[in-house]
Design an enzyme around this catalytic site. Structure first.
Site, PDB file in Angstrom:
ATOM      1  CE  LYS A  87      28.933  -1.543  -6.932  1.00 27.62           C
ATOM      2  NZ  LYS A  87      28.863  -0.356  -7.813  1.00 27.62           N
ATOM      3  NE  ARG A 128       6.986   0.732   5.086  1.00 28.45           N
ATOM      4  CZ  ARG A 128       5.783   0.173   4.947  1.00 28.45           C
ATOM      5  NH1 ARG A 128       5.674  -1.076   4.559  1.00 28.45           N
ATOM      6  NH2 ARG A 128       4.695   0.868   5.197  1.00 28.45           N
ATOM      7  CG  HIS A 159       3.198   3.757   8.770  1.00 30.01           C
ATOM      8  ND1 HIS A 159       3.367   4.611   7.687  1.00 30.01           N
ATOM      9  CD2 HIS A 159       2.819   2.562   8.246  1.00 30.01           C
ATOM     10  CE1 HIS A 159       3.088   3.949   6.577  1.00 30.01           C
ATOM     11  NE2 HIS A 159       2.762   2.707   6.879  1.00 30.01           N
ATOM     12  NE  ARG A 187      -1.651  -2.373   2.604  1.00 29.60           N
ATOM     13  CZ  ARG A 187      -1.727  -3.622   2.127  1.00 29.60           C
ATOM     14  NH1 ARG A 187      -2.751  -3.977   1.411  1.00 29.60           N
ATOM     15  NH2 ARG A 187      -0.778  -4.513   2.381  1.00 29.60           N
ATOM     16  CB  THR A 188       3.375   2.610   2.339  1.00 25.99           C
ATOM     17  OG1 THR A 188       2.617   2.064   3.414  1.00 25.99           O
ATOM     18  CG2 THR A 188       3.872   3.982   2.713  1.00 25.99           C
TER      19      THR A 188
END
Ligand code: CP
Length: 300
Positions: free
Chosen positions: A78, A99, A127, A49-50
Protein backbone atom coordinates in the site's frame (compact mmCIF):
# COMPACT_ATOMS: atom_id res chain seq x y z
CA UNK A 1 27.67 -6.48 20.33
CA UNK A 2 24.38 -4.63 19.81
CA UNK A 3 23.80 -5.61 16.16
CA UNK A 4 25.43 -7.99 13.70
CA UNK A 5 25.74 -6.14 10.40
CA UNK A 6 29.21 -6.83 8.96
CA UNK A 7 32.19 -9.04 9.77
CA UNK A 8 34.28 -5.89 9.64
CA UNK A 9 32.60 -4.79 12.89
CA UNK A 10 33.91 -7.81 14.84
CA UNK A 11 37.25 -8.15 16.60
CA UNK A 12 39.00 -11.55 16.87
CA UNK A 13 38.19 -11.82 20.59
CA UNK A 14 34.47 -11.26 19.90
CA UNK A 15 34.57 -13.95 17.22
CA UNK A 16 36.31 -16.41 19.57
CA UNK A 17 33.75 -15.66 22.29
CA UNK A 18 30.88 -16.32 19.90
CA UNK A 19 32.45 -19.57 18.68
CA UNK A 20 33.02 -20.69 22.24
CA UNK A 21 29.35 -20.04 23.09
CA UNK A 22 28.39 -21.92 19.91
CA UNK A 23 30.46 -24.93 20.98
CA UNK A 24 28.94 -24.92 24.46
CA UNK A 25 25.44 -24.76 22.98
CA UNK A 26 26.20 -27.68 20.65
CA UNK A 27 27.57 -29.73 23.57
CA UNK A 28 24.60 -28.86 25.80
CA UNK A 29 26.83 -27.01 28.29
CA UNK A 30 24.82 -23.81 27.78
CA UNK A 31 21.05 -24.03 27.29
CA UNK A 32 19.81 -20.48 26.54
CA UNK A 33 16.20 -19.79 27.45
CA UNK A 34 14.28 -17.55 25.05
CA UNK A 35 10.85 -18.11 26.58
CA UNK A 36 8.72 -14.99 25.92
CA UNK A 37 11.30 -13.75 23.36
CA UNK A 38 10.23 -13.23 19.79
CA UNK A 39 12.43 -12.92 16.68
CA UNK A 40 11.05 -11.24 13.57
CA UNK A 41 12.43 -12.83 10.40
CA UNK A 42 12.09 -10.36 7.51
CA UNK A 43 13.25 -12.02 4.31
CA UNK A 44 12.96 -9.94 1.14
CA UNK A 45 14.99 -12.52 -0.83
CA UNK A 46 14.50 -16.30 -0.94
CA UNK A 47 16.21 -18.45 1.68
CA UNK A 48 16.16 -22.05 2.84
CA UNK A 49 19.06 -22.41 5.27
CA UNK A 50 19.29 -18.96 6.84
CA UNK A 51 15.59 -18.47 7.43
CA UNK A 52 14.82 -21.98 8.64
CA UNK A 53 17.96 -22.29 10.76
CA UNK A 54 17.16 -19.02 12.54
CA UNK A 55 13.58 -20.24 13.01
CA UNK A 56 14.90 -23.58 14.33
CA UNK A 57 17.46 -21.85 16.55
CA UNK A 58 14.80 -19.68 18.17
CA UNK A 59 12.39 -22.58 18.68
CA UNK A 60 15.10 -24.84 20.15
CA UNK A 61 15.58 -22.16 22.79
CA UNK A 62 11.82 -22.06 23.56
CA UNK A 63 11.46 -18.74 21.79
CA UNK A 64 9.08 -17.84 19.00
CA UNK A 65 9.23 -16.20 15.57
CA UNK A 66 7.13 -14.13 13.21
CA UNK A 67 8.06 -14.40 9.54
CA UNK A 68 7.66 -11.95 6.65
CA UNK A 69 8.64 -13.73 3.45
CA UNK A 70 8.60 -11.04 0.75
CA UNK A 71 6.23 -8.08 0.81
CA UNK A 72 3.21 -9.78 -0.78
CA UNK A 73 0.22 -9.45 1.55
CA UNK A 74 1.91 -6.73 3.64
CA UNK A 75 1.21 -2.99 3.79
CA UNK A 76 4.41 -2.33 1.83
CA UNK A 77 2.09 -3.03 -1.10
CA UNK A 78 0.00 0.00 0.00
CA UNK A 79 3.09 2.23 -0.08
CA UNK A 80 4.31 1.94 3.53
CA UNK A 81 7.99 2.85 3.75
CA UNK A 82 10.68 0.35 4.80
CA UNK A 83 11.46 2.54 7.83
CA UNK A 84 7.83 2.52 9.00
CA UNK A 85 7.61 -1.24 8.47
CA UNK A 86 10.74 -1.72 10.60
CA UNK A 87 9.51 0.58 13.36
CA UNK A 88 6.23 -1.31 13.49
CA UNK A 89 7.80 -4.78 13.56
CA UNK A 90 10.15 -3.55 16.32
CA UNK A 91 7.06 -2.93 18.52
CA UNK A 92 6.20 -6.64 18.36
CA UNK A 93 9.59 -8.33 18.57
CA UNK A 94 12.85 -8.49 20.54
CA UNK A 95 15.22 -8.90 17.60
CA UNK A 96 14.96 -8.45 13.81
CA UNK A 97 16.77 -10.82 11.47
CA UNK A 98 16.59 -9.51 7.92
CA UNK A 99 17.67 -10.34 4.38
CA UNK A 100 17.43 -7.78 1.63
CA UNK A 101 18.59 -7.46 -1.99
CA UNK A 102 19.77 -3.92 -1.12
CA UNK A 103 23.36 -3.41 0.08
CA UNK A 104 23.35 -1.45 3.33
CA UNK A 105 19.72 -2.31 4.20
CA UNK A 106 20.65 -3.92 7.53
CA UNK A 107 22.88 -0.99 8.53
CA UNK A 108 20.00 1.35 7.69
CA UNK A 109 17.62 -0.76 9.81
CA UNK A 110 20.02 -0.59 12.76
CA UNK A 111 19.82 3.19 12.59
CA UNK A 112 16.00 3.17 12.53
CA UNK A 113 15.11 0.82 15.41
CA UNK A 114 16.41 0.28 18.94
CA UNK A 115 16.20 -3.53 19.05
CA UNK A 116 19.09 -5.66 17.71
CA UNK A 117 19.36 -6.15 13.94
CA UNK A 118 21.00 -9.20 12.39
CA UNK A 119 22.06 -9.00 8.76
CA UNK A 120 21.00 -12.27 7.12
CA UNK A 121 22.42 -11.08 3.77
CA UNK A 122 22.31 -7.67 2.06
CA UNK A 123 22.68 -7.88 -1.70
CA UNK A 124 26.23 -8.76 -2.76
CA UNK A 125 27.67 -7.09 0.33
CA UNK A 126 27.76 -9.14 3.56
CA UNK A 127 26.41 -12.35 5.12
CA UNK A 128 28.02 -12.30 8.58
CA UNK A 129 25.99 -15.10 10.19
CA UNK A 130 27.08 -17.38 7.34
CA UNK A 131 30.70 -16.33 7.91
CA UNK A 132 30.42 -17.15 11.61
CA UNK A 133 29.01 -20.60 10.95
CA UNK A 134 31.76 -21.06 8.35
CA UNK A 135 34.37 -20.12 10.97
CA UNK A 136 32.81 -22.58 13.41
CA UNK A 137 32.95 -25.27 10.71
CA UNK A 138 36.59 -24.46 9.96
CA UNK A 139 37.49 -24.52 13.66
CA UNK A 140 35.73 -27.87 14.14
CA UNK A 141 37.40 -29.51 11.15
CA UNK A 142 40.89 -27.95 11.40
CA UNK A 143 41.21 -27.50 15.17
CA UNK A 144 42.34 -23.89 14.62
CA UNK A 145 41.48 -20.78 12.67
CA UNK A 146 45.10 -19.73 12.41
CA UNK A 147 47.43 -19.74 9.39
CA UNK A 148 45.21 -21.82 7.09
CA UNK A 149 45.38 -21.92 3.31
CA UNK A 150 41.94 -21.31 1.89
CA UNK A 151 40.72 -21.55 -1.70
CA UNK A 152 37.61 -19.58 -2.58
CA UNK A 153 36.06 -20.62 -5.86
CA UNK A 154 33.21 -19.44 -8.05
CA UNK A 155 31.39 -16.14 -7.79
CA UNK A 156 33.78 -13.98 -5.83
CA UNK A 157 32.29 -10.77 -7.21
CA UNK A 158 28.69 -11.14 -6.06
CA UNK A 159 29.18 -13.74 -3.31
CA UNK A 160 28.41 -11.99 -0.03
CA UNK A 161 29.38 -15.12 1.92
CA UNK A 162 32.79 -14.93 0.23
CA UNK A 163 33.24 -11.27 1.17
CA UNK A 164 32.35 -11.84 4.83
CA UNK A 165 34.46 -14.99 5.14
CA UNK A 166 37.52 -13.42 3.50
CA UNK A 167 37.39 -10.46 5.85
CA UNK A 168 36.95 -12.78 8.84
CA UNK A 169 39.73 -15.22 7.96
CA UNK A 170 42.14 -12.39 7.19
CA UNK A 171 42.11 -11.69 10.95
CA UNK A 172 43.64 -15.11 11.60
CA UNK A 173 46.64 -15.19 9.26
CA UNK A 174 44.95 -16.99 6.36
CA UNK A 175 46.49 -17.21 2.93
CA UNK A 176 44.02 -17.23 0.03
CA UNK A 177 43.68 -18.59 -3.48
CA UNK A 178 40.90 -16.79 -5.35
CA UNK A 179 39.66 -19.06 -8.14
CA UNK A 180 37.22 -17.42 -10.55
CA UNK A 181 36.67 -16.25 -14.11
CA UNK A 182 37.94 -12.67 -14.54
CA UNK A 183 34.35 -11.36 -14.74
CA UNK A 184 33.66 -12.75 -11.26
CA UNK A 185 36.91 -11.86 -9.51
CA UNK A 186 37.15 -10.55 -5.96
CA UNK A 187 36.18 -6.84 -5.70
CA UNK A 188 39.07 -4.38 -5.49
CA UNK A 189 37.95 -2.95 -2.14
CA UNK A 190 38.48 -6.35 -0.50
CA UNK A 191 41.81 -7.00 -2.25
CA UNK A 192 43.01 -3.51 -1.28
CA UNK A 193 42.15 -4.26 2.37
CA UNK A 194 44.08 -7.54 2.21
CA UNK A 195 47.10 -5.80 0.72
CA UNK A 196 47.01 -3.19 3.49
CA UNK A 197 46.98 -6.01 6.07
CA UNK A 198 49.84 -7.86 4.30
CA UNK A 199 47.55 -10.85 3.71
CA UNK A 200 48.82 -13.12 0.91
CA UNK A 201 46.49 -13.97 -1.96
CA UNK A 202 46.76 -15.36 -5.49
CA UNK A 203 44.18 -14.93 -8.23
CA UNK A 204 43.90 -17.94 -10.51
CA UNK A 205 41.47 -19.12 -13.18
CA UNK A 206 41.71 -22.93 -12.88
CA UNK A 207 40.47 -25.06 -9.99
CA UNK A 208 41.82 -28.36 -11.25
CA UNK A 209 45.45 -28.85 -10.20
CA UNK A 210 45.35 -25.95 -7.75
CA UNK A 211 43.81 -27.49 -4.64
CA UNK A 212 46.43 -29.96 -3.36
CA UNK A 213 48.01 -27.45 -0.94
CA UNK A 214 44.70 -26.19 0.53
CA UNK A 215 43.21 -26.83 3.96
CA UNK A 216 39.77 -25.59 2.90
CA UNK A 217 38.13 -25.21 -0.51
CA UNK A 218 35.08 -22.96 -0.23
CA UNK A 219 32.96 -23.35 -3.37
CA UNK A 220 30.12 -21.00 -4.28
CA UNK A 221 27.25 -20.87 -6.74
CA UNK A 222 27.42 -18.36 -9.58
CA UNK A 223 24.60 -16.02 -8.60
CA UNK A 224 22.40 -15.67 -11.65
CA UNK A 225 20.05 -13.29 -9.85
CA UNK A 226 22.78 -10.63 -9.47
CA UNK A 227 23.65 -10.36 -13.18
CA UNK A 228 22.25 -7.28 -14.94
CA UNK A 229 22.77 -8.93 -18.35
CA UNK A 230 21.67 -12.60 -18.73
CA UNK A 231 24.24 -13.02 -21.53
CA UNK A 232 27.04 -12.37 -19.02
CA UNK A 233 25.67 -15.20 -16.88
CA UNK A 234 25.58 -17.57 -19.85
CA UNK A 235 29.29 -16.87 -20.47
CA UNK A 236 30.39 -17.94 -16.97
CA UNK A 237 27.81 -20.49 -15.82
CA UNK A 238 29.24 -23.93 -15.19
CA UNK A 239 32.81 -22.50 -15.16
CA UNK A 240 33.82 -24.77 -12.28
CA UNK A 241 32.64 -28.21 -11.33
CA UNK A 242 34.44 -29.98 -8.50
CA UNK A 243 34.30 -33.74 -8.90
CA UNK A 244 35.67 -36.72 -7.01
CA UNK A 245 38.59 -37.30 -9.40
CA UNK A 246 39.95 -33.83 -8.60
CA UNK A 247 40.36 -34.83 -4.92
CA UNK A 248 43.03 -37.49 -5.47
CA UNK A 249 45.98 -35.37 -4.23
CA UNK A 250 44.40 -33.24 -1.50
CA UNK A 251 45.71 -33.00 2.07
CA UNK A 252 44.31 -35.37 4.69
CA UNK A 253 42.73 -32.52 6.66
CA UNK A 254 41.22 -30.98 3.50
CA UNK A 255 37.52 -30.10 3.59
CA UNK A 256 35.12 -28.79 0.96
CA UNK A 257 32.72 -26.15 2.25
CA UNK A 258 29.83 -24.51 0.40
CA UNK A 259 27.25 -22.10 1.85
CA UNK A 260 24.62 -23.82 -0.35
CA UNK A 261 22.42 -23.86 -2.34
CA UNK A 262 24.53 -25.54 -4.99
CA UNK A 263 23.53 -25.73 -8.61
CA UNK A 264 26.18 -27.78 -10.45
CA UNK A 265 29.50 -26.56 -9.01
CA UNK A 266 30.04 -29.63 -6.80
CA UNK A 267 29.27 -32.95 -8.41
CA UNK A 268 27.20 -35.21 -6.16
CA UNK A 269 29.99 -37.83 -6.37
CA UNK A 270 31.90 -35.63 -3.88
CA UNK A 271 29.10 -35.86 -1.28
CA UNK A 272 30.08 -39.21 0.20
CA UNK A 273 33.82 -38.54 0.33
CA UNK A 274 35.47 -37.70 3.66
CA UNK A 275 36.21 -34.24 2.29
CA UNK A 276 32.59 -33.08 1.87
CA UNK A 277 31.49 -31.00 4.84
CA UNK A 278 28.74 -28.76 3.43
CA UNK A 279 25.71 -30.43 4.99
CA UNK A 280 27.40 -30.57 8.41
CA UNK A 281 28.25 -26.90 7.82
CA UNK A 282 24.52 -26.18 7.34
CA UNK A 283 23.78 -28.00 10.63
CA UNK A 284 26.40 -25.88 12.40
CA UNK A 285 24.29 -22.90 11.34
CA UNK A 286 21.66 -23.71 13.95
CA UNK A 287 24.14 -23.71 16.87
CA UNK A 288 25.88 -20.60 15.58
CA UNK A 289 22.60 -18.73 15.19
CA UNK A 290 21.48 -19.81 18.66
CA UNK A 291 24.71 -18.24 19.95
CA UNK A 292 24.21 -15.03 17.91
CA UNK A 293 20.67 -14.52 19.18
CA UNK A 294 21.64 -15.36 22.78
CA UNK A 295 24.55 -12.92 22.81
CA UNK A 296 22.59 -10.10 21.18
CA UNK A 297 19.71 -10.55 23.64
CA UNK A 298 22.10 -10.68 26.60
CA UNK A 299 21.08 -14.19 27.60
CA UNK A 300 24.63 -15.63 27.81
N1 CP B 1 23.72 -20.10 2.70
C1 CP B 1 22.57 -19.42 2.55
O1 CP B 1 22.49 -18.20 2.78
O2 CP B 1 21.53 -20.19 2.11
P1 CP B 1 20.06 -19.70 1.91
O3 CP B 1 20.07 -18.68 0.77
O4 CP B 1 19.26 -20.92 1.58
O5 CP B 1 19.61 -19.02 3.17
Amino acid sequence: MKNLISMRDLKPEEIYHLLSVTEKIEKGEIIPDMQRKLAALLFFEPSTRTMFSFDTAMKRMNGDTIIMSGTKNTSAKKGESFADTLQTIAQYSDIIIMRSPTEGAARFASEVVEIPIVNAGDGANQHPTQALLDLYSILKTQGTLKNLKIGLAGDLRFGRTIHSLTQAMSLFGAEFKFISPSFLQMPDYIKDDLTLQNVKFDEIREMNGNISDLDILYVTRIQKERFADPEDYEKVKGSYVLNRDMLSHVKDNFKVLHPLPRVDEINTDVDNTKYAYYFSQAKNGVYTRQAIISILLGEV
